[in-house]
Design a protein around this motif. Structure first.
Motif, PDB file in Angstrom:
ATOM      1  N   GLY A 243       0.843  -1.193   0.000  1.00  0.00           N
ATOM      2  CA  GLY A 243       0.000   0.000   0.000  1.00  0.00           C
ATOM      3  C   GLY A 243       0.877   1.241   0.000  1.00  0.00           C
ATOM      4  N   ASN A 244       0.534   2.221   0.837  1.00  0.00           N
ATOM      5  CA  ASN A 244       1.304   3.466   0.902  1.00  0.00           C
ATOM      6  C   ASN A 244       2.501   3.301   1.848  1.00  0.00           C
ATOM      7  OD1 ASN A 244      -0.335   3.160   3.075  1.00  0.00           O
ATOM      8  ND2 ASN A 244      -1.088   5.255   3.124  1.00  0.00           N
ATOM      9  N   SER A 417      -3.743  15.086  -5.316  1.00  0.00           N
ATOM     10  CA  SER A 417      -4.752  14.998  -4.253  1.00  0.00           C
ATOM     11  C   SER A 417      -6.091  15.441  -4.821  1.00  0.00           C
ATOM     12  CB  SER A 417      -4.393  15.893  -3.070  1.00  0.00           C
ATOM     13  OG  SER A 417      -3.418  15.290  -2.261  1.00  0.00           O
ATOM     14  N   ALA A 418      -7.131  14.714  -4.472  1.00  0.00           N
ATOM     15  CA  ALA A 418      -8.469  15.047  -4.972  1.00  0.00           C
ATOM     16  C   ALA A 418      -9.471  14.994  -3.834  1.00  0.00           C
ATOM     17  CB  ALA A 418      -8.880  14.095  -6.092  1.00  0.00           C
ATOM     18  N   VAL A 430     -12.466   6.832  -8.792  1.00  0.00           N
ATOM     19  CA  VAL A 430     -12.157   7.664  -9.967  1.00  0.00           C
ATOM     20  C   VAL A 430     -10.645   7.764 -10.167  1.00  0.00           C
ATOM     21  CG1 VAL A 430     -12.228  10.025 -10.865  1.00  0.00           C
ATOM     22  CG2 VAL A 430     -14.290   9.000  -9.900  1.00  0.00           C
ATOM     23  N   LEU A 431      -9.911   8.004  -9.081  1.00  0.00           N
ATOM     24  CA  LEU A 431      -8.457   8.138  -9.183  1.00  0.00           C
ATOM     25  C   LEU A 431      -7.802   6.822  -9.590  1.00  0.00           C
ATOM     26  CD1 LEU A 431      -7.761  10.356  -6.044  1.00  0.00           C
ATOM     27  CD2 LEU A 431      -7.663  11.054  -8.430  1.00  0.00           C
ATOM     28  N   LYS A 432      -8.326   5.728  -9.091  1.00  0.00           N
ATOM     29  CA  LYS A 432      -7.782   4.422  -9.464  1.00  0.00           C
ATOM     30  C   LYS A 432      -8.009   4.154 -10.942  1.00  0.00           C
ATOM     31  CE  LYS A 432      -7.828  -0.447  -8.088  1.00  0.00           C
ATOM     32  NZ  LYS A 432      -8.424  -1.445  -7.166  1.00  0.00           N
ATOM     33  N   GLY A 442      -6.088   5.904  -5.562  1.00  0.00           N
ATOM     34  CA  GLY A 442      -7.128   5.302  -4.734  1.00  0.00           C
ATOM     35  C   GLY A 442      -7.526   6.236  -3.614  1.00  0.00           C
ATOM     36  N   GLY A 443      -8.231   5.691  -2.634  1.00  0.00           N
ATOM     37  CA  GLY A 443      -8.676   6.489  -1.499  1.00  0.00           C
ATOM     38  C   GLY A 443     -10.075   6.150  -1.074  1.00  0.00           C
ATOM     39  N   HIS A 444     -10.732   7.095  -0.413  1.00  0.00           N
ATOM     40  CA  HIS A 444     -12.087   6.914   0.081  1.00  0.00           C
ATOM     41  C   HIS A 444     -13.086   7.571  -0.870  1.00  0.00           C
ATOM     42  CE1 HIS A 444     -10.349   5.379   3.753  1.00  0.00           C
ATOM     43  NE2 HIS A 444      -9.611   6.477   3.878  1.00  0.00           N
TER      44      HIS A 444
END
Length: 487
Positions: A243-244, A417-418, A430-432, A442-444
């Protein structure tokens, strides 16, 4: 507080005995022998029918501040509520109801029968009360089991070694840092030496203030670090392999014995781990700090004001200022509130902003481009990755904007960053979709990030051309993933 308990049966008596001494409690009981027995046991009793005005007046209905109806017969309940409201319109009424009868239905029946508008303030359903009590016990046992399993795992490790490295994600935030602090306290309690490590940078001014004000002792390491390799065991908090997290080599992953996280479990995680790893990954919890607070609560451990403040702020940040709290998060906040240093909390939340961050924010405002309700901004070459995220947070506050993407070039990569407040958009997905093919993303649902290596833009002649190529590619891919035509 003056309380009238209407009915001196088993339930009424138990309620009265539980409240006696702390409240001014009076029981109204129709049966003479039962009333006498209640009185002889030291309870304050009025003998009479509580569905009659005369009895209620004798019991002091005009001065009472709560009426509890313990009768279960619907006919009796209706008549009693009507008489109560006739003599005291403002007194709160609590009653036991059959499971299939709602307060609204009961109020309607009373209105139809007595031609009077009444209200039921509180209703208790016996079956639901039993179920809730059982669920509460089961949850408590589950929490206790999780905490005991962690404690047992740490004790097992103590028999084989004397120390454990606690690693957070590359650019740790208050949730990761406070969770690492908590795990360090728990591990030290069983005799293990601990050290907290991270592999990236702490550039966000609030995060730097968090570390300094709480006095967190942590070390920055690079991939393959000897300092990390001298630890026999590794615990990962608020992060997972692949992951990160960039500091772990294949040999390091074999030493991972504990993973605690609130993010979705990463694909093939179990394939890269040894079989004896303590794994507590809960995507339904909104902060790792909430999980750590649960451990501390169930283990009955003393908690310093500093640790409580850190965990509280970690939850505050990761739940977007308590706007999305789950069951575990709520329990954690309640547990921590008593020990939080609010003066310290205010200093963490409102630190001085650096000149660099202010300049990047100004650049983000000046370079913004708007496509319908979507804003994209290029902040150019920067050193602070966190300033990109801070700019995205700020720009989302602009009127008419529901989704923001800010990107900049940091060293050998593009950092993105979005943010969104459009409930129809899952920005992590969307970012993925947009950048997964050329980097990672990725993200939430409401916030996320992406990283693209500069290798694909090496054909650019100079920095200006590089920025232009990057902006064109990022804008095109992001708008395409958002299903917006560029204009």
């Amino acid at each position: 507080m003056r309380i009238l308990i209407l009915g001196g049966g088993a339930i009424g008596r138990m309620i009265a005995e539980s409240l006696k001494g702390e409240f001014d409690v009076t029981i109204i009981e129709k049966d003479e022998l039962r009333a006498k027995a209640l009185s002889e046991s030291g309870l304050q009793v009025i003998h009479g029918d509580f569905s009659y005005t005369a009895t209620l007046l004798k019991a002091g209905i005009d001065r009472a501040e709560l009426a509890i109806i313990t009768a279960t017969d619907v006919r009796t309940i209706k008549r009693t509520v009507h008489v109560l409201r006739t003599n005291n319109k403002s007194i709160p009424v609590l009653t036991i109801l059959p499971d299939d009868l709602s307060p609204e239905d009961l109020e309607g029946e009373i209105k139809e029968e007595f031609e009077t508008e009444v209200s039921i303030d509180y209703a208790i359903y016996p079956k639901k009360a039993v179920v809730d009590a059982i669920i509460s016990i089961v949850e408590h046992l589950g929490e206790k089991k999780n905490a005991n399993l962690l404690s047992r795992k740490l004790q097992e490790l103590k028999k084989e070694g004397d120390s454990i490295a606690i690693i957070v994600h590359d650019n740790p935030d208050p949730d990761a840092l406070s969770s690492a602090m908590a795990l360090s306290v728990i591990a030290q309690n069983v005799g293990l030496k601990t050290r907290i490590f991270y592999g990236g940078e702490i550039t966000h001014h609030e995060n730097r203030a968090f570390v300094n004000l709480l006095g967190i002792d942590l070390r920055r390491v690079s991939r393959g670090s000897y300092e990390l390799k001298r630890f026999p065991f590794i615990a990962l908090v608020d992060c997972q392999p692949n992951g990160n997290l960039t500091v772990l080599e294949a040999e390091d992953i074999k030493k991972v014995k504990i993973i605690i996280d609130h993010h979705q479990i990463l694909q093939h995680l179990r394939d890269v781990l040894q079989g004896d790893v303590f794994l507590d990954i809960r995507p339904d919890v909104h902060a790792s700090a909430s999980i750590m607070a649960e451990y501390l609560r169930m283990l009955g451990m003393d908690m310093t004001e500093t640790l409580a403040t850190g965990l509280f702020y970690g939850i505050y940040v990761d739940t977007k200022k308590f706007s999305k709290l789950g069951h575990t998060d709520l329990k954690a906040v309640e547990f921590l509130t008593r020990k939080v240093n609010y003066e310290l909390l205010d200093k963490i939340e409102h630190p001085d902003i650096s000149t660099e961050t202010a300049e990047i924010l100004a650049r983000a405002i000046m370079n913004r481009r708007i496509y319908k309700n979507i804003l994209i901004s290029n902040v150019g070459f920067v050193r602070s990755r966190d300033a990109i995220a801070e700019s995205a947070d700020f720009l989302l506050r602009l009127e008419g904007i529901t989704t923001v993407l800010v990107f900049g070039i940091v060293d050998d990569r593009i950092e993105i960053s979005a943010r969104t407040r459009d409930v129809r958009v899952n920005i992590g997905k969307v970012l993925k979709e947009a950048f997964g093919g050329i980097g990672s993303g990725g993200g939430h649902s409401q916030m996320g990030g992406a990283r693209i290596p500069l290798g694909i833009f090496t054909l650019a002649k100079d920095k200006s051309s590089l920025l232009r190529l990057a902006e064109e590619a990022i804008t095109e891919k992001f708008l395409e993933a958002m299903k917006i035509k560029e204009s």
